[in-house]
Design a protein around this motif. Structure first.
Motif, PDB file in Angstrom:
ATOM      1  N   ARG A 119      79.263  42.321 116.165  1.00 55.61           N
ATOM      2  CA  ARG A 119      78.660  41.034 115.784  1.00 55.61           C
ATOM      3  C   ARG A 119      78.665  40.865 114.266  1.00 55.61           C
ATOM      4  N   ARG A 120      78.386  41.974 113.572  1.00 55.22           N
ATOM      5  CA  ARG A 120      78.343  41.893 112.110  1.00 55.22           C
ATOM      6  C   ARG A 120      79.739  41.592 111.571  1.00 55.22           C
ATOM      7  N   ARG A 121      80.736  42.314 112.095  1.00 49.26           N
ATOM      8  CA  ARG A 121      82.095  42.100 111.594  1.00 49.26           C
ATOM      9  C   ARG A 121      82.585  40.693 111.858  1.00 49.26           C
ATOM     10  N   LEU A 122      82.127  40.121 112.955  1.00 49.37           N
ATOM     11  CA  LEU A 122      82.569  38.759 113.277  1.00 49.37           C
ATOM     12  C   LEU A 122      81.619  37.720 112.681  1.00 49.37           C
ATOM     13  N   ALA A 123      80.613  38.198 111.945  1.00 51.10           N
ATOM     14  CA  ALA A 123      79.653  37.315 111.278  1.00 51.10           C
ATOM     15  C   ALA A 123      79.004  36.352 112.270  1.00 51.10           C
ATOM     16  N   PHE A 124      78.762  36.817 113.492  1.00 54.11           N
ATOM     17  CA  PHE A 124      78.105  35.959 114.480  1.00 54.11           C
ATOM     18  C   PHE A 124      76.710  35.575 114.019  1.00 54.11           C
ATOM     19  N   ASP A 125      76.014  36.554 113.400  1.00 53.68           N
ATOM     20  CA  ASP A 125      74.623  36.279 113.064  1.00 53.68           C
ATOM     21  C   ASP A 125      74.500  35.335 111.887  1.00 53.68           C
ATOM     22  N   ALA A 126      75.600  35.213 111.121  1.00 59.72           N
ATOM     23  CA  ALA A 126      75.581  34.236 110.032  1.00 59.72           C
ATOM     24  C   ALA A 126      75.679  32.828 110.604  1.00 59.72           C
ATOM     25  N   GLY A 127      75.909  32.715 111.890  1.00 60.89           N
ATOM     26  CA  GLY A 127      75.891  31.406 112.528  1.00 60.89           C
ATOM     27  C   GLY A 127      77.275  30.849 112.740  1.00 60.89           C
ATOM     28  N   THR A 128      78.273  31.344 112.010  1.00 59.34           N
ATOM     29  CA  THR A 128      79.609  30.795 112.149  1.00 59.34           C
ATOM     30  C   THR A 128      80.561  31.912 112.519  1.00 59.34           C
ATOM     31  N   PRO A 129      81.261  31.778 113.635  1.00 58.07           N
ATOM     32  CA  PRO A 129      82.225  32.802 113.988  1.00 58.07           C
ATOM     33  C   PRO A 129      83.274  32.938 112.885  1.00 58.07           C
ATOM     34  N   SER A 130      83.681  34.178 112.615  1.00 61.23           N
ATOM     35  CA  SER A 130      84.566  34.389 111.474  1.00 61.23           C
ATOM     36  C   SER A 130      85.914  33.707 111.669  1.00 61.23           C
ATOM     37  N   ARG A 131      86.316  33.519 112.938  1.00 61.01           N
ATOM     38  CA  ARG A 131      87.609  32.880 113.146  1.00 61.01           C
ATOM     39  C   ARG A 131      87.580  31.469 112.566  1.00 61.01           C
ATOM     40  N   MET A 135      90.914  59.577 121.322  1.00 65.89           N
ATOM     41  CA  MET A 135      90.561  60.027 119.977  1.00 65.89           C
ATOM     42  C   MET A 135      89.981  61.443 119.996  1.00 65.89           C
ATOM     43  N   GLY A 136      89.348  61.807 121.110  1.00 61.93           N
ATOM     44  CA  GLY A 136      88.749  63.134 121.185  1.00 61.93           C
ATOM     45  C   GLY A 136      87.562  63.302 120.263  1.00 61.93           C
ATOM     46  N   ASP A 137      86.996  62.185 119.806  1.00 56.52           N
ATOM     47  CA  ASP A 137      85.911  62.237 118.834  1.00 56.52           C
ATOM     48  C   ASP A 137      85.102  60.969 118.992  1.00 56.52           C
ATOM     49  N   ARG A 138      83.810  61.127 119.241  1.00 54.77           N
ATOM     50  CA  ARG A 138      82.968  59.967 119.536  1.00 54.77           C
ATOM     51  C   ARG A 138      82.926  58.953 118.397  1.00 54.77           C
ATOM     52  N   GLU A 139      82.741  59.465 117.178  1.00 54.06           N
ATOM     53  CA  GLU A 139      82.596  58.530 116.061  1.00 54.06           C
ATOM     54  C   GLU A 139      83.869  57.731 115.844  1.00 54.06           C
ATOM     55  N   GLU A 140      84.992  58.424 115.909  1.00 51.64           N
ATOM     56  CA  GLU A 140      86.265  57.719 115.774  1.00 51.64           C
ATOM     57  C   GLU A 140      86.413  56.701 116.908  1.00 51.64           C
ATOM     58  N   ALA A 141      86.000  57.110 118.098  1.00 48.67           N
ATOM     59  CA  ALA A 141      86.121  56.227 119.253  1.00 48.67           C
ATOM     60  C   ALA A 141      85.246  54.985 119.079  1.00 48.67           C
ATOM     61  N   GLU A 142      84.080  55.151 118.479  1.00 53.18           N
ATOM     62  CA  GLU A 142      83.198  53.996 118.240  1.00 53.18           C
ATOM     63  C   GLU A 142      83.865  53.013 117.283  1.00 53.18           C
ATOM     64  N   GLU A 143      84.475  53.567 116.256  1.00 53.17           N
ATOM     65  CA  GLU A 143      85.159  52.724 115.271  1.00 53.17           C
ATOM     66  C   GLU A 143      86.307  51.957 115.942  1.00 53.17           C
ATOM     67  N   VAL A 144      87.067  52.675 116.762  1.00 53.54           N
ATOM     68  CA  VAL A 144      88.202  52.055 117.450  1.00 53.54           C
ATOM     69  C   VAL A 144      87.709  50.969 118.415  1.00 53.54           C
ATOM     70  N   LEU A 145      86.610  51.244 119.097  1.00 56.23           N
ATOM     71  CA  LEU A 145      86.087  50.262 120.055  1.00 56.23           C
ATOM     72  C   LEU A 145      85.658  48.985 119.319  1.00 56.23           C
ATOM     73  N   GLN A 146      85.041  49.146 118.165  1.00 57.97           N
ATOM     74  CA  GLN A 146      84.649  47.971 117.383  1.00 57.97           C
ATOM     75  C   GLN A 146      85.886  47.171 116.967  1.00 57.97           C
ATOM     76  N   GLU A 147      86.869  47.877 116.440  1.00 52.44           N
ATOM     77  CA  GLU A 147      88.105  47.182 116.039  1.00 52.44           C
ATOM     78  C   GLU A 147      88.724  46.474 117.236  1.00 52.44           C
ATOM     79  N   ALA A 148      88.688  47.143 118.383  1.00 50.09           N
ATOM     80  CA  ALA A 148      89.306  46.561 119.572  1.00 50.09           C
ATOM     81  C   ALA A 148      88.609  45.249 119.943  1.00 50.09           C
ATOM     82  N   PHE A 149      87.278  45.247 119.959  1.00 51.24           N
ATOM     83  CA  PHE A 149      86.583  44.023 120.375  1.00 51.24           C
ATOM     84  C   PHE A 149      86.673  42.924 119.318  1.00 51.24           C
ATOM     85  N   VAL A 150      86.744  43.305 118.048  1.00 50.40           N
ATOM     86  CA  VAL A 150      86.967  42.293 117.011  1.00 50.40           C
ATOM     87  C   VAL A 150      88.331  41.627 117.260  1.00 50.40           C
ATOM     88  N   THR A 151      89.325  42.450 117.607  1.00 49.55           N
ATOM     89  CA  THR A 151      90.653  41.914 117.919  1.00 49.55           C
ATOM     90  C   THR A 151      90.611  41.060 119.184  1.00 49.55           C
TER      91      THR A 151
END
Lengths: 244, 185
Positions: free
Chosen positions: A72-84, B46-62
């Motif tokens: 949510r932070r990376r997409l700035a959802f909480d800022a109110g505007t989706p980053s896209r 990844m074989g590593d939780r922290e790395e996997a968390e980072e990857v999961l975040q990147e994946a959902f942002v994508t």
């Protein structure tokens, strides 16, 4: 036949890409083909469809709650505007500004400011709505009967518990509410009277852990609440948290 | 991960399509329903939780940014999502050679059964794939599975199996061609 050989070679590369065998350069090359050639995209997608069922053999693991907060932070959802929405026009403002200066159209500071103002005004207005600001949870016993409902207002950092059909509680016991982040230990929200609505203020640490993979639970504790910081009595009701 | 019913599949497709229309609630629901599956895949690669968390975040942002490129005619939403997560994980493994892909034990990983998949047997595509994999020679099948689960390159696989690179390439490529013939008759 040469063309068959060539197309086999391509097709094998797509399969190797789908499996994850290629090195960084070869991966990037296939990723570009997928962007530019519908045939390549379809062939890669077919291989992905073929091999991805293997993922069924992998055990699910619930990610910790802060992962969702991070998204949510990376997409700035909480800022109110989706980053896209927000990032694209802003990039183009700066691109245009750079271009103006570069080609020397007399972009004085004043003109540049005007340009920024003009273009900023064309940005979509910030969306005032926060879709996930309200979260709810139905906290039910094993018999499925809802004991309480909880509503969480993230903006106000508040949680409201309202009794539905709460279980009878002995007078020497208190009901205590817990937030359970996925894969994490319960965090005490506080003790509440089982038969009356109760409003809690949520500390920042608690807010950060609220999310669609977290849950709420109610346990029976000695008067005054758990002495250990973790539930000591039976959990009489629980419920997943979801967007309202 | 448990297999999905046709109704679940339709629902995930719908949620992903609504995500493409920038519906944040649909995106959140999509996360709620699929993040455990995707996280399992990331942790495995990844074989590593922290790395996997980072990857999961990147994946959902994508997923949020590229949901419009999802084409329900080409794949199901779940396949698309798992693919996004796997691609992020493999890209990261390639960028960071210090993160060695998970060492997988050749003997325990694989070759015959569907392993610990609960309900995987009820998934038709999985059964079909498993039947086709069963027709391959043991080394071919092992190498293909190892590639999928470990995200390793040919070099790494050859090293682990202690065979020349050419041998590993030939096992996998012949296996893939045979697999294709079996899966697209």
């Amino acid at each position: 036949m040469n063309s068959t050989f060539e197309s086999d070679k391509d097709n094998l590369r797509y399969a190797e890409y789908a499996l994850g065998l290629l090195d960084a350069d070869a991966r990037a090359a296939v990723a570009r083909e997928v962007e530019t050639s519908p045939e390549a995209a379809a062939a890669v997608a077919l291989w992905q469809r073929h091999v991805t069922p293997l993922a069924l053999e992998i055990t699910d693991i619930a990610p910790p709650a802060h992962v969702w907060a991070g998204i949510r932070r990376r997409l700035a959802f909480d800022a109110g505007t989706p980053s896209r929405e927000s990032s694209r026009p802003r990039t183009s403002v700066w691109d245009s500004l750079g271009l103006w200066r570069w080609i020397g159209v007399g972009a004085t500071a004043v003109a540049a400011c005007l340009l920024v103002i003009t273009m900023t005004r064309q940005l979509p207005p910030p969306v005032a709505m926060h879709p996930s600001v309200l979260m709810v949870s139905t906290i039910a016993g094993d018999n499925g009967v809802a004991g309480w409902t909880a509503t969480m207002d993230i903006d106000r950092s508040e949680l409201l518990v309202v009794p539905a059909s709460p279980a009878a509680v002995a007078s020497d016991r208190n009901t205590e509410l817990w937030l359970i982040p996925a894969g994490g230990a319960p965090i005490s929200v506080g003790v509440f009277p089982p038969g009356d609505p109760k409003r809690f203020h949520l500390a920042k640490a608690l807010l950060d852990r609220l999310g669609p993979t977290a849950a709420l639970a109610v346990s029976l504790e000695p008067v005054g609440g758990s002495p250990t910081g973790q539930p000591t009595g039976p959990v009489i009701a629980k419920g997943a948290i979801r967007a309202a | 991960m448990p297999a999905t019913s046709p109704a679940d599949r339709d629902e995930l497709n719908r949620l992903l399509q609504r995500t493409a229309e920038e519906d944040q609630r649909a995106f959140e629901e999509l996360y709620r329903r699929t993040s455990s599956r995707l996280f399992g895949v990331c942790v495995r690669l990844m074989g590593d939780r922290e790395e996997a968390e980072e990857v999961l975040q990147e994946a959902f942002v994508t997923v949020w940014k590229r949901a419009r490129s999802f084409d329900a005619k080409l794949s199901s939403a779940l396949t698309w999502l798992v693919t996004v997560a796997r691609n992020k994980a493999i890209d990261r493994l390639r960028q960071r050679p210090d993160l060695r892909p998970v060492e997988v034990d050749w003997e325990t990983l694989v070759d015959d059964g569907p392993g610990p998949a609960h309900g995987a047997e009820s998934d038709e595509e999985y059964r079909h794939l498993q039947a086709c994999l069963a027709e391959l020679e043991t080394q071919q099948r092992r190498s293909i599975r190892e590639a999928f689960f470990g995200g390793a390159t040919y070099n790494e696989l050859a090293e682990r199996a202690k065979v020349p690179l050419g041998t590993m390439k030939s096992w996998i490529r012949r296996g893939l061609l045979q697999l294709r013939a079996c899966l697209n008759p």
